[in-house]
Design a protein around this motif. Structure first.
Motif, PDB file in Angstrom:
ATOM      1  N   TYR A 182     -66.230 -28.800  73.939  1.00 46.30           N
ATOM      2  CA  TYR A 182     -65.341 -29.727  74.639  1.00 46.30           C
ATOM      3  C   TYR A 182     -63.943 -29.160  74.784  1.00 46.30           C
ATOM      4  CZ  TYR A 182     -69.400 -32.428  73.827  1.00 46.30           C
ATOM      5  OH  TYR A 182     -70.718 -32.827  73.833  1.00 46.30           O
ATOM      6  N   PRO A 183     -63.391 -29.343  76.000  1.00 50.47           N
ATOM      7  CA  PRO A 183     -63.878 -30.199  77.081  1.00 50.47           C
ATOM      8  C   PRO A 183     -65.026 -29.619  77.908  1.00 50.47           C
ATOM      9  CG  PRO A 183     -61.826 -29.193  77.721  1.00 50.47           C
ATOM     10  CD  PRO A 183     -62.046 -28.805  76.291  1.00 50.47           C
ATOM     11  N   SER A 184     -65.321 -28.327  77.791  1.00 50.74           N
ATOM     12  CA  SER A 184     -66.456 -27.781  78.539  1.00 50.74           C
ATOM     13  C   SER A 184     -66.911 -26.479  77.901  1.00 50.74           C
ATOM     14  CB  SER A 184     -66.082 -27.542  80.009  1.00 50.74           C
ATOM     15  OG  SER A 184     -65.060 -26.566  80.115  1.00 50.74           O
ATOM     16  N   GLY A 185     -68.165 -26.122  78.166  1.00 56.81           N
ATOM     17  CA  GLY A 185     -68.679 -24.857  77.653  1.00 56.81           C
ATOM     18  C   GLY A 185     -70.186 -24.877  77.498  1.00 56.81           C
ATOM     19  N   GLU A 281     -60.559 -38.031  64.549  1.00 53.28           N
ATOM     20  CA  GLU A 281     -60.127 -38.983  65.569  1.00 53.28           C
ATOM     21  C   GLU A 281     -60.801 -38.620  66.878  1.00 53.28           C
ATOM     22  OE1 GLU A 281     -55.894 -38.458  65.614  1.00 53.28           O
ATOM     23  OE2 GLU A 281     -55.978 -36.708  66.942  1.00 53.28           O
ATOM     24  N   TYR A 282     -60.738 -39.556  67.839  1.00 51.91           N
ATOM     25  CA  TYR A 282     -61.286 -39.274  69.155  1.00 51.91           C
ATOM     26  C   TYR A 282     -60.295 -38.431  69.957  1.00 51.91           C
ATOM     27  CZ  TYR A 282     -64.559 -43.032  68.046  1.00 51.91           C
ATOM     28  OH  TYR A 282     -65.512 -43.825  67.445  1.00 51.91           O
ATOM     29  N   ALA A 283     -60.838 -37.478  70.703  1.00 47.82           N
ATOM     30  CA  ALA A 283     -59.994 -36.609  71.524  1.00 47.82           C
ATOM     31  C   ALA A 283     -59.786 -37.174  72.918  1.00 47.82           C
ATOM     32  CB  ALA A 283     -60.607 -35.216  71.615  1.00 47.82           C
ATOM     33  N   ASN A 284     -60.434 -38.309  73.229  1.00 45.13           N
ATOM     34  CA  ASN A 284     -60.324 -38.901  74.564  1.00 45.13           C
ATOM     35  C   ASN A 284     -60.372 -40.417  74.448  1.00 45.13           C
ATOM     36  OD1 ASN A 284     -63.265 -38.627  73.864  1.00 45.13           O
ATOM     37  ND2 ASN A 284     -63.430 -39.842  75.750  1.00 45.13           N
ATOM     38  N   THR A 285     -59.925 -41.079  75.493  1.00 47.06           N
ATOM     39  CA  THR A 285     -60.018 -42.547  75.539  1.00 47.06           C
ATOM     40  C   THR A 285     -61.063 -43.016  76.541  1.00 47.06           C
ATOM     41  OG1 THR A 285     -58.220 -42.609  77.155  1.00 47.06           O
ATOM     42  CG2 THR A 285     -57.626 -42.850  74.823  1.00 47.06           C
ATOM     43  N   SER A 286     -61.415 -42.150  77.469  1.00 42.55           N
ATOM     44  CA  SER A 286     -62.414 -42.517  78.478  1.00 42.55           C
ATOM     45  C   SER A 286     -63.074 -41.259  79.018  1.00 42.55           C
ATOM     46  CB  SER A 286     -61.749 -43.302  79.620  1.00 42.55           C
ATOM     47  OG  SER A 286     -60.767 -42.505  80.263  1.00 42.55           O
ATOM     48  N   ASN A 302     -63.387 -36.808  83.463  1.00 41.97           N
ATOM     49  CA  ASN A 302     -62.438 -37.904  83.262  1.00 41.97           C
ATOM     50  C   ASN A 302     -62.767 -39.062  84.190  1.00 41.97           C
ATOM     51  OD1 ASN A 302     -60.844 -36.566  81.301  1.00 41.97           O
ATOM     52  ND2 ASN A 302     -59.858 -35.367  82.919  1.00 41.97           N
ATOM     53  N   ASP A 303     -62.969 -40.228  83.599  1.00 44.10           N
ATOM     54  CA  ASP A 303     -63.327 -41.419  84.363  1.00 44.10           C
ATOM     55  C   ASP A 303     -62.918 -42.634  83.536  1.00 44.10           C
ATOM     56  OD1 ASP A 303     -64.469 -43.529  85.734  1.00 44.10           O
ATOM     57  OD2 ASP A 303     -66.377 -42.504  86.110  1.00 44.10           O
ATOM     58  N   THR A 304     -61.895 -43.322  83.957  1.00 47.47           N
ATOM     59  CA  THR A 304     -61.381 -44.460  83.188  1.00 47.47           C
ATOM     60  C   THR A 304     -62.343 -45.636  83.148  1.00 47.47           C
ATOM     61  OG1 THR A 304     -60.233 -45.280  85.161  1.00 47.47           O
ATOM     62  CG2 THR A 304     -58.980 -43.862  83.659  1.00 47.47           C
ATOM     63  N   ALA A 305     -63.361 -45.608  84.004  1.00 46.85           N
ATOM     64  CA  ALA A 305     -64.335 -46.701  84.019  1.00 46.85           C
ATOM     65  C   ALA A 305     -65.374 -46.577  82.909  1.00 46.85           C
ATOM     66  CB  ALA A 305     -65.042 -46.756  85.375  1.00 46.85           C
ATOM     67  N   VAL A 306     -65.469 -45.416  82.279  1.00 49.22           N
ATOM     68  CA  VAL A 306     -66.456 -45.185  81.216  1.00 49.22           C
ATOM     69  C   VAL A 306     -65.729 -45.095  79.881  1.00 49.22           C
ATOM     70  CG1 VAL A 306     -68.276 -43.671  80.342  1.00 49.22           C
ATOM     71  CG2 VAL A 306     -67.952 -43.947  82.811  1.00 49.22           C
ATOM     72  N   THR A 307     -66.038 -46.007  78.986  1.00 50.97           N
ATOM     73  CA  THR A 307     -65.317 -46.062  77.703  1.00 50.97           C
ATOM     74  C   THR A 307     -66.236 -46.019  76.481  1.00 50.97           C
ATOM     75  OG1 THR A 307     -65.293 -48.487  77.772  1.00 50.97           O
ATOM     76  CG2 THR A 307     -63.385 -47.337  78.708  1.00 50.97           C
ATOM     77  N   ASN A 308     -67.530 -45.793  76.674  1.00 54.38           N
ATOM     78  CA  ASN A 308     -68.454 -45.778  75.529  1.00 54.38           C
ATOM     79  C   ASN A 308     -68.742 -44.381  75.008  1.00 54.38           C
ATOM     80  OD1 ASN A 308     -70.083 -45.031  77.815  1.00 54.38           O
ATOM     81  ND2 ASN A 308     -71.911 -45.488  76.583  1.00 54.38           N
ATOM     82  N   GLN A 309     -68.093 -43.348  75.565  1.00 58.45           N
ATOM     83  CA  GLN A 309     -68.347 -41.976  75.147  1.00 58.45           C
ATOM     84  C   GLN A 309     -67.060 -41.324  74.637  1.00 58.45           C
ATOM     85  OE1 GLN A 309     -70.737 -39.491  77.709  1.00 58.45           O
ATOM     86  NE2 GLN A 309     -71.629 -41.257  78.759  1.00 58.45           N
ATOM     87  N   HIS A 310     -67.186 -40.587  73.531  1.00 57.55           N
ATOM     88  CA  HIS A 310     -66.040 -39.882  72.947  1.00 57.55           C
ATOM     89  C   HIS A 310     -66.489 -38.537  72.389  1.00 57.55           C
ATOM     90  CE1 HIS A 310     -64.888 -44.187  72.644  1.00 57.55           C
ATOM     91  NE2 HIS A 310     -63.682 -43.731  72.916  1.00 57.55           N
ATOM     92  N   TYR A 311     -65.534 -37.637  72.216  1.00 57.00           N
ATOM     93  CA  TYR A 311     -65.779 -36.442  71.422  1.00 57.00           C
ATOM     94  C   TYR A 311     -64.683 -36.322  70.366  1.00 57.00           C
ATOM     95  CZ  TYR A 311     -62.549 -33.968  74.677  1.00 57.00           C
ATOM     96  OH  TYR A 311     -61.475 -33.584  75.455  1.00 57.00           O
TER      97      TYR A 311
END
Length: 358
Positions: A182-185, A281-286, A302-311
């Motif tokens: 994360y964020p990619s690889g 801690e979470y590295a993202n909010t959405s 990145n998508d503010t509509a999706v909030t159930n996934q974190h890394y």
């Protein structure tokens, strides 16, 4: 017996899956561990953590599922992948690491005599989930995602009138996955064996259920196990597994699976459960994870509509060294002790390391 309890726990718990259902109200987090125990020894560290937290009342280990096909993995831990074979692990990439699962299975007493006597991963998943409280189970995946893909594809049967997708949506409160970067690889759990199953699980997991990812960049930079020789009993299976795997006089290894398991049981709440400052801690909010089915590579969208996934990432002020020190406390702690839920788990050395950063 206390030194091998993490190896035989699931063999015992298979006969009490139904009896354990509904037990989450006592403060224990019900968990299923889906592991590739066999090809890397950090799975042993993860199971040691799960066993310790089960013994001291923070976890309720309902079952362990293997996602590698060797007969020796189930004998060293619990429930096998199908089909199984008699292969021992051989590192054809680096020609460095030795076989450990067959040695652990051979040298320590165990209650599981044959891997063929156990349920299939799908049967175990459906049995545990069907008897669990709604929104109670944490699934901790520290290997390949083949078993989870098969669960999501499964139809109603004699075990449950619900499909696998419906069971996951109703019974699971969080899926915790060691996989991706994360964020990619690109990372081996996602792309090394079964990238199609990886993509299927990530794309089809119920949107009503949280997913948390622990990436290779997190655990790969945290080296635990370095104090096992000095602090473990000489007959510790954890010590021996690390010695057999790492070799050349070392027991130090990256901490991908132990960190994932620690989060899968405690979440971010280290303070009330262990008496120490939050370490993750979470590295993202959405946003959400996107996986390519052909090679398992991933990228965070990145998508503010999706909030159930974190890394995950280390919490502010926490160093790689302090997390490794905490993991070593679990690896070397007496699993039969009941004084392991709070601050008392830490040695004076670990307290000095952890609290010097606060």
């Amino acid at each position: 017996m206390r030194l091998i309890s993490f190896l035989i726990l699931t063999a015992e718990s298979l006969v009490r899956v139904v009896e354990a259902a509904g037990n989450s109200a006592n403060g224990r987090q019900p968990i299923i561990i889906d592991t590739d125990l066999f090809s890397d020894v950090d799975d042993v560290g993860a199971l040691a953590i799960a066993n310790l937290l089960h013994n001291c009342g923070l976890a309720d280990l309902r079952g362990i599922v293997l996602n590698t096909p060797s007969h020796y993995g189930p004998l060293a831990a619990s429930v096998p992948f199908r089909p199984i074979n008699n292969d021992a692990f051989f590192d054809s990439v680096d020609y460095l690491y030795g076989e450990y699962a067959s040695k652990v299975a051979y040298h320590w007493p165990r209650k599981l005599d044959s891997a063929f006597s156990t349920p299939t991963p799908l049967e175990l998943y459906r049995t545990i989930l069907s008897s669990a409280d709604d929104k109670s189970i944490h699934i901790i995946s520290v290997g390949f995602l083949t078993n989870l893909a098969n669960l999501l594809k499964s139809e109603a049967d004699h075990i449950s009138h619900l499909s696998g997708l419906e069971l996951a949506a109703r019974k699971v409160s969080e899926l915790v996955i060691m996989g991706g970067e994360y964020p990619s690889g690109w990372e081996y759990n996602f792309g090394g064996v079964d990238p199609e199953s990886t993509a299927y699980v990530v794309r089809h997991w119920p949107k009503s259920v949280n997913i948390t990812y622990s990436g290779s960049e997190l655990g790969g930079n945290i080296f635990s196990g370095q104090n096992l020789v000095q602090r473990s009993p000489p007959d510790s299976p954890v010590l021996s597994a690390y010695q057999w795997y790492v070799g050349r006089g070392s027991t130090t290894r990256p901490s991908w699976d132990p960190i994932t398991t620690l989060y899968g049981i405690l979440g971010l709440d280290f303070l009330s459960k262990l008496g120490i400052r939050p370490m993750l801690e979470y590295a993202n909010t959405s946003g959400y994870n996107n996986v390519t089915a052909t090679d398992g590579s991933n990228a965070w969208v990145n998508d503010t509509a999706v909030t159930n996934q974190h890394y995950l990432r280390l919490a502010g002020g926490i160093s790689n060294h302090s997390m490794a020190a905490l993991l070593d406390e679990f690896f070397t702690h007496d699993p039969s002790s009941r004084s392991c839920c709070q601050y008392e788990i830490l040695s004076e050395n670990a307290k000095d390391i952890l609290f010097a950063e606060i």
